[in-house]
Design an enzyme around this catalytic site. Structure first.
Site, PDB file in Angstrom:
ATOM      1  N   LYS A 164     -15.049   7.717  -3.030  1.00  0.00           N
ATOM      2  CA  LYS A 164     -16.269   7.962  -2.257  1.00  0.00           C
ATOM      3  C   LYS A 164     -16.888   9.303  -2.643  1.00  0.00           C
ATOM      4  CE  LYS A 164     -14.033   5.199   1.228  1.00  0.00           C
ATOM      5  NZ  LYS A 164     -13.135   5.220   2.397  1.00  0.00           N
ATOM      6  N   HIS A 197       0.806  -1.226   0.000  1.00  0.00           N
ATOM      7  CA  HIS A 197       0.000   0.000   0.000  1.00  0.00           C
ATOM      8  C   HIS A 197       0.832   1.266   0.000  1.00  0.00           C
ATOM      9  CE1 HIS A 197      -3.919  -1.963   0.993  1.00  0.00           C
ATOM     10  NE2 HIS A 197      -3.117  -2.872   1.513  1.00  0.00           N
ATOM     11  N   LYS A 243       0.210  14.605   0.966  1.00  0.00           N
ATOM     12  CA  LYS A 243      -1.167  14.832   0.517  1.00  0.00           C
ATOM     13  C   LYS A 243      -1.442  16.319   0.252  1.00  0.00           C
ATOM     14  CE  LYS A 243      -2.860  10.813   3.138  1.00  0.00           C
ATOM     15  NZ  LYS A 243      -3.559   9.916   2.177  1.00  0.00           N
ATOM     16  N   LYS A 257      -8.894  13.613   4.840  1.00  0.00           N
ATOM     17  CA  LYS A 257      -7.972  12.475   4.796  1.00  0.00           C
ATOM     18  C   LYS A 257      -6.944  12.714   5.878  1.00  0.00           C
ATOM     19  CE  LYS A 257      -7.015  13.603   0.404  1.00  0.00           C
ATOM     20  NZ  LYS A 257      -6.954  12.426  -0.441  1.00  0.00           N
ATOM     21  N   ARG A 258      -6.120  11.688   6.174  1.00  0.00           N
ATOM     22  CA  ARG A 258      -5.045  11.916   7.135  1.00  0.00           C
ATOM     23  C   ARG A 258      -4.212  13.118   6.706  1.00  0.00           C
ATOM     24  NH1 ARG A 258      -4.204   7.983  11.314  1.00  0.00           N
ATOM     25  NH2 ARG A 258      -2.326   9.149  11.759  1.00  0.00           N
ATOM     26  N   THR A 282      -8.808   6.249  -1.616  1.00  0.00           N
ATOM     27  CA  THR A 282     -10.139   5.651  -1.737  1.00  0.00           C
ATOM     28  C   THR A 282     -11.198   6.714  -1.450  1.00  0.00           C
ATOM     29  OG1 THR A 282      -9.766   4.851   0.513  1.00  0.00           O
ATOM     30  CG2 THR A 282      -9.605   3.239  -1.255  1.00  0.00           C
TER      31      THR A 282
HETATM   32  C1  26Q Z   1       3.512   0.900  10.406  1.00  0.00           C
HETATM   33  C2  26Q Z   1       4.485   0.652  11.370  1.00  0.00           C
HETATM   34  C3  26Q Z   1       4.340   1.133  12.659  1.00  0.00           C
HETATM   35  C4  26Q Z   1       3.186   1.858  12.989  1.00  0.00           C
HETATM   36  C5  26Q Z   1       2.214   2.091  12.044  1.00  0.00           C
HETATM   37  C6  26Q Z   1       2.377   1.625  10.752  1.00  0.00           C
HETATM   38  C7  26Q Z   1       1.348   1.898   9.738  1.00  0.00           C
HETATM   39  C8  26Q Z   1       0.004   1.781  10.017  1.00  0.00           C
HETATM   40  C9  26Q Z   1      -0.945   2.073   9.063  1.00  0.00           C
HETATM   41  C10 26Q Z   1       1.714   2.294   8.471  1.00  0.00           C
HETATM   42  C11 26Q Z   1       0.757   2.583   7.505  1.00  0.00           C
HETATM   43  C12 26Q Z   1      -0.593   2.464   7.807  1.00  0.00           C
HETATM   44  C13 26Q Z   1      -1.645   2.766   6.842  1.00  0.00           C
HETATM   45  C14 26Q Z   1      -1.436   3.022   5.572  1.00  0.00           C
HETATM   46  C15 26Q Z   1      -2.521   3.376   4.653  1.00  0.00           C
HETATM   47  O1  26Q Z   1      -3.647   3.617   5.054  1.00  0.00           O
HETATM   48  N1  26Q Z   1      -2.239   3.421   3.349  1.00  0.00           N
HETATM   49  C16 26Q Z   1      -3.241   3.793   2.372  1.00  0.00           C
HETATM   50  O2  26Q Z   1      -3.864   2.615   1.920  1.00  0.00           O
HETATM   51  C17 26Q Z   1      -4.969   2.905   1.097  1.00  0.00           C
HETATM   52  C18 26Q Z   1      -5.640   1.607   0.723  1.00  0.00           C
HETATM   53  O3  26Q Z   1      -4.871   0.902  -0.200  1.00  0.00           O
HETATM   54  C19 26Q Z   1      -4.528   3.680  -0.145  1.00  0.00           C
HETATM   55  O4  26Q Z   1      -5.679   4.063  -0.844  1.00  0.00           O
HETATM   56  C20 26Q Z   1      -3.735   4.916   0.253  1.00  0.00           C
HETATM   57  O5  26Q Z   1      -3.201   5.523  -0.906  1.00  0.00           O
HETATM   58  C21 26Q Z   1      -2.621   4.536   1.197  1.00  0.00           C
HETATM   59  O6  26Q Z   1      -1.956   5.691   1.662  1.00  0.00           O
END
Ligand code: 26Q
Length: 826
Positions: free
Chosen positions: A672, A369, A566, A560-561, A668
């Site tokens: 939406k 991702h 972004k 979004k975050r 995503t």
């Molecule tokens: C990793 C290590 C330690 C702590 C936290 C994390 C961590 C947790 C969550 C790293 C990343 C995430 C989430 C990532 C995320 O939401 N990515 C998004 O995924 C979506 C679904 O595929 C995409 O549409 C987005 O582009 C992408 O940013």
């Protein structure tokens, strides 16, 4: 319409779907389960009573589904994800069961409104953003398509923090979503597994004289299953979301208790339970890392042990495991599963290495991702060794076999082996989780066409060269049930009228709307629906922020975050520029706009938090300035989550998807918005590329560099200061910011931001600024032509069917999972 032919009184109250049965069940559950009389019951009490009423109705479906899958030994996909954002369940489950109207009537009989009860639900915030929400959309689609699936995850006691705003700054508040109980889950005390942490390994010879390994010492923790039903829409199937909660093992305290060490025993109990206490926000620096590793391991080990239990329990032989189960890894967070399955097969089940590796490799599939190098997960070797010593050994062994293979295929390329190694040895040593996931999986996919392309060209290039056949693309999608049907009832009614009610289960039918996009008679109704959602959002914004916004203005939305890539601050630079243009030229009469922002910043991400402050600061000045004559409003909606999202997407006119090309894997939210008739202003990034192709370039506002141009500019030496120097509007916007116009004269507050933009600008805001401003001017002109805007909006909705998560799940099924639908009958 009751499901049982001649129900007993009891069954009727538990299963009946008529208004009468639902009403009776509501009161029954209020008294017998919630323990309250109607006279004193709160909305929360009634919400819980109704939730139990719905859960009762799901139980038969659910048990029947499990039974059927088991009896038929159905091939099953296990979705392994550290995050899920399922959103509130009540409205969604009523929709799936098709009893929203009856439930509404039953609730009204009790003197309440269904909407208020739906509102009373606290949502499970068990994820950070896109990735967790995607997992929830896929579970919804899997159940709806009658595909056997289990979602495995973690039952965090505290989900993603709740966001409050204090003087424009984000303040994090603990999310105690379980405080009032969770009526949707069932604790399964008999489904629990032990995991080991720490300790050391020992070699020994088994009865056949084979050398084997034993992992001993350290401490044991238990993971206990909590199950939530995931009913399919309009079908009888109900799949399972199984979340693990960490507990102390039963034996944890005997020694200590007997010795009278009560405090020591309690300390250990608390330490065990800490493992699933809280979800980690992403973009956090190294802190607390060990716990995050433990979380991943808890998820993975319990889930794999559970699958083995199910498989062996149905009498199947171990070597057929990969025929029964396919495991999808949602990013690398559960990638340790590759080593854990090997450990279980080798050490616990006595399999030999080669067949165990063969089986493992045929079990896993990996979804990536992200392309951001800083987001690629890696663990310091010492930490790994200390926590999971056996897994490190297995990873070394996997690595050795793997690199031997590489050297045979590419004999003279030492650098290649170094780059591919599961261990990063360029500095302090790390385990590279993405490499482990690639080596251990038969399928590797990205989440949008552009993203998959960049993946195979950059971060996973060497793996692609080795095994091109393993790579494939699965462009993300979203659930039309939640993001259209549930959140936008007005639009949904219109769609059902013109496309038939089947569109919610077959989004390609949205195309039937297309001819209406050329019939202006329907435009007023389309606009009324949007206006009604905008009014509702305006009321919500007023209640949350105290800012009055005009529902007739253009709602220009970025939710979004918060992350630099972004580029929320590019949006802000445009607002400042527009503001300054109005000030300098009072005759300028832009279309009235409400700029809506929302999103959380990781608690340790200072720049992201400063961007939130910036949005508020600009809002404070712009919203109050009489010179603006109410043309502009800037608001920040606090605590963006699934519930808030359902209010926002339907109310948007313009969707901001403005990441630097090449950085957003897919996005995503972009889908939406478009599904709810917002037009997109966006770069050629992530799934924007494909959305634009589908809706037609004339119905999409494109700006900015392409990812190839970004690369070229970076290579040729990008100089943001040059952009600043040469563009008067940009210079003016940045100067106003730097001089303290938005910070009561304080030149220091936004200095980190300004300095970064002028001298580094990693995400090239300044390079894209003019293109963005010009594009916003095109948006302004387009919005003035209400009919043309409406037509574009309708065409967007009509052509968004491809981005239904149903389509994606079907593709996963066809190319990766190879599952067959299993129809469950009452
Ligand atoms: C990793 C290590 C330690 C702590 C936290 C994390 C961590 C947790 C969550 C790293 C990343 C995430 C989430 C990532 C995320 O939401 N990515 C998004 O995924 C979506 C679904 O595929 C995409 O549409 C987005 O582009 C992408 O940013």
């Amino acid at each position: 319409m009751d499901e049982t032919a001649s129900p007993t009184e009891h069954e009727h109250t538990r299963t009946g779907l008529s208004v009468d049965a639902l009403h009776r069940a509501l009161l029954d559950n209020l008294f017998y389960v919630v323990g309250r009389f109607p006279a004193v019951a709160t909305q929360q009490d009634y919400y819980r009573a109704l939730a139990f009423t719905v859960r009762d109705r799901l139980l038969h479906r659910w048990l029947r589904t499990v039974q059927t899958y088991k009896a038929e030994r159905s091939r099953t996909v296990c979705y392994l994800s550290a995050e899920y954002l399922p959103g509130p369940q009540l409205g969604h489950n009523l929709l799936a069961l098709g009893i929203s109207d009856n439930a509404g009537e039953a609730v009204r009989r009790a003197g309440l409104e269904l909407e208020d009860l739906i509102e009373a639900e606290a949502e499970p915030g068990l994820g950070n953003g896109g990735l967790g929400r995607l997992a929830a959309c896929y579970l919804d689609s899997l159940a709806t398509l009658q595909l056997p699936a289990i979602g495995y995850g973690l039952r965090y006691e505290y989900g993603i923090f709740r966001q409050r705003i204090d003087e424009g700054w984000q303040v994090e508040v603990a999310d105690s979503w379980l405080r009032d109980g969770n009526p949707w889950e069932l604790r399964r005390p008999h489904i629990a597994f032990e995991i080991r942490l720490g300790g050391h390994t020992e070699r020994y010879l088994d009865a056949h004289g084979h050398s084997r390994v034993r992992w001993v010492g350290g401490e044991l923790i238990r993971g206990v299953a909590y199950d939530t039903p995931i009913p399919g829409y309009g079908v009888y199937n109900s799949n399972l979301l199984r979340l693990w909660a960490a507990e102390a093992t039963e034996s944890f305290d005997f020694g200590s208790f007997n010795a009278g060490d009560y405090q020591g025993a309690m300390r250990r109990k608390i330490r065990s339970e800490t493992v699933s206490r809280v979800l980690y926000p992403n973009d956090e620096p190294e802190t607390g890392k060990r716990l995050r590793l433990l979380q991943g391991y808890l998820l993975v080990s319990c889930s794999l042990q559970d699958m083995l239990r199910i498989h062996l329990g149905s009498g199947d032989s171990l070597d057929r495991f990969h025929q029964r189960f396919v495991v999808q890894l949602n990013d690398t967070h559960p990638a340790i599963a590759v080593a854990e399955l090997m450990r279980l097969l080798l050490d616990e089940h006595g399999m030999r290495w080669d067949p165990a590796w063969e089986l493992t490799r045929r079990t896993f599939a990996y979804t990536n991702h992200t392309l951001l190098p800083e987001a690629l997960e890696k663990w310091p070797l010492p930490l790994f060794e200390e926590t999971l010593p056996r897994h490190l050994e297995i990873i070394f062994d996997i690595n050795q076999c793997f690199l031997d293979e590489v050297r045979i295929r590419f004999p003279h390329d030492d650098a290649l082996a170094t780059r591919l190694s599961l261990i990063d040895e360029t500095g302090p040593r790390y385990v590279r989780m993405a490499h482990l996931a690639c080596v251990g999986s038969f399928s590797i996919n990205g989440v949008a066409r552009l993203h998959t392309g960049l993946l195979t060209d950059t971060v996973l290039r060497d793996f692609h060269a080795l095994w091109p056949e393993r790579f494939n693309n699965k462009t993300n999608g979203v659930s039309p049930r939640r993001f259209s049907n549930l959140s936008n009832p007005g639009l949904c009614a219109l769609l059902s009228r013109v496309a038939g009610p089947g569109w919610a289960a077959d989004a390609e039918r949205l195309r039937l709307l297309e001819p209406y996009a050329h019939q202006p008679e329907i435009y007023p109704e389309w606009r009324r629906i949007k206006l009604e959602r905008k009014r509702a959002l305006a009321r919500y914004i007023a209640a949350q922020t105290g800012v009055a916004v005009d529902p007739e203005s253009m709602f220009d939305v970025q939710v979004k975050r918060i992350h630099e890539y972004k580029r929320q601050h590019l949006n802000v630079l445009h607002i400042i520029a527009l503001y300054s243009r109005i000030k300098m030229d009072p005759a300028l009469d832009p279309v009235p706009r409400t700029f809506v922002f929302g999103g959380k910043a990781a608690p340790g991400y200072a720049m992201a938090k400063l961007i939130i402050k910036l949005i508020h600061s600009v809002g404070e000045v712009v919203n109050r300035d009489p010179a603006v004559r109410d043309r502009l409003r800037v608001v920040f909606v606090p605590d963006f989550n699934v519930k808030v999202a359902q209010r926002i997407y339907p109310a948007a006119d313009l969707s901001e998807q403005i990441s630097l090309a090449g950085k957003e894997a897919s996005g995503t939210g972009n889908m939406k918005f478009a599904l709810n008739g917002a037009l997109t202003i966006g770069t050629l990034d992530g799934a924007n590329v494909e959305i634009r192709e589908e809706v037609g370039p004339e119905n999409f506002f494109l700006f900015g560099l392409t990812s190839a141009e970004v690369d070229a500019l970076k290579r040729s030496g990008y100089c943001p200061y040059g952009c600043y120097r040469e563009n008067p509007l940009l210079r003016e916007a940045i100067d106003l910011l730097a001089e303290g116009l938005f910070s009561h004269g304080d030149r220091d507050l936004f200095r980190p931001l300004v300095d970064h933009l002028l001298h580094r600008d990693d995400y090239m805001l300044l390079a894209d600024f003019q293109s963005y401003v010009d594009c916003q001017d095109r948006v302004d002109r387009a919005f003035r032509d209400a009919d043309s805007w409406t037509r574009m909006s309708m065409l967007n909705v009509a052509r968004m069917g491809r981005f239904s998560s149903d389509r994606v799940v079907q593709e996963y099924c066809r190319d990766i999972w190879r599952l067959e639908p299993v129809t469950i009958r009452p």
